[in-house]
Scaffold this motif. Structure first.
Motif, mmCIF file in Angstrom:
data_model
loop_
_atom_site.group_PDB
_atom_site.id
_atom_site.type_symbol
_atom_site.label_atom_id
_atom_site.label_comp_id
_atom_site.label_asym_id
_atom_site.label_seq_id
_atom_site.Cartn_x
_atom_site.Cartn_y
_atom_site.Cartn_z
ATOM 1 N N LEU A 1 29.979 36.355 48.208
ATOM 2 C CA LEU A 1 28.481 36.606 48.443
ATOM 3 C C LEU A 1 27.899 36.943 46.768
ATOM 4 N N THR A 2 28.828 37.526 46.036
ATOM 5 C CA THR A 2 28.353 37.977 44.895
ATOM 6 C C THR A 2 28.777 37.039 43.690
ATOM 7 N N TRP B 1 36.752 41.675 51.617
ATOM 8 C CA TRP B 1 36.515 41.605 50.178
ATOM 9 C C TRP B 1 36.171 40.164 49.711
ATOM 10 N N TYR B 2 37.140 39.048 50.341
ATOM 11 C CA TYR B 2 36.899 37.862 50.100
ATOM 12 C C TYR B 2 35.391 37.561 50.298
ATOM 13 N N HIS C 1 36.648 35.066 42.224
ATOM 14 C CA HIS C 1 37.707 34.972 41.280
ATOM 15 C C HIS C 1 38.307 36.424 40.891
ATOM 16 N N ILE C 2 37.398 37.360 40.818
ATOM 17 C CA ILE C 2 37.910 38.657 40.526
ATOM 18 C C ILE C 2 38.637 39.148 41.741
ATOM 19 N N VAL C 3 38.100 38.947 43.102
ATOM 20 C CA VAL C 3 38.884 39.304 44.167
ATOM 21 C C VAL C 3 40.221 38.594 44.197
ATOM 22 N N ARG D 1 46.785 43.971 42.925
ATOM 23 C CA ARG D 1 46.740 45.034 43.447
ATOM 24 C C ARG D 1 46.013 45.572 44.702
ATOM 25 N N LEU D 2 44.754 45.135 44.591
ATOM 26 C CA LEU D 2 43.798 45.544 45.649
ATOM 27 C C LEU D 2 44.320 44.774 46.960
ATOM 28 N N LEU D 3 44.669 43.236 46.846
ATOM 29 C CA LEU D 3 44.936 42.596 48.064
ATOM 30 C C LEU D 3 46.310 43.202 48.533
#
Length: 56
Positions: free
Chosen positions: A31-32, A25-26, A36-38, A43-45
């Motif tokens: 790449l995108t 995810w990082y 900052h969103i990741v 909750r995702l992490l």
């Protein structure tokens, strides 16, 4: 068109890879230009650390 193909390939990699983890995810974030969103998606992490599948 090239970017769309790259995103399509990335999506397939994410969906098909059940071992897709925080490091991946990082990498996607870098790449995108959306790191900052990741980093801001606690909750995702957190769910990745606990092995939850509801982060998809």
């Amino acid at each position: 068109m090239k970017e769309q193909r790259k995103l399509s390939e990335l999506r397939k990699r994410i969906v098909d890879n059940h071992q897709f983890g925080a490091g991946d995810w990082y990498e996607v974030g870098e790449l995108t230009d959306c790191l900052h969103i990741v980093e801001g998606h606690d909750r995702l992490l957190r769910s990745l650390r606990f092995g939850d599948d509801d982060c998809w």
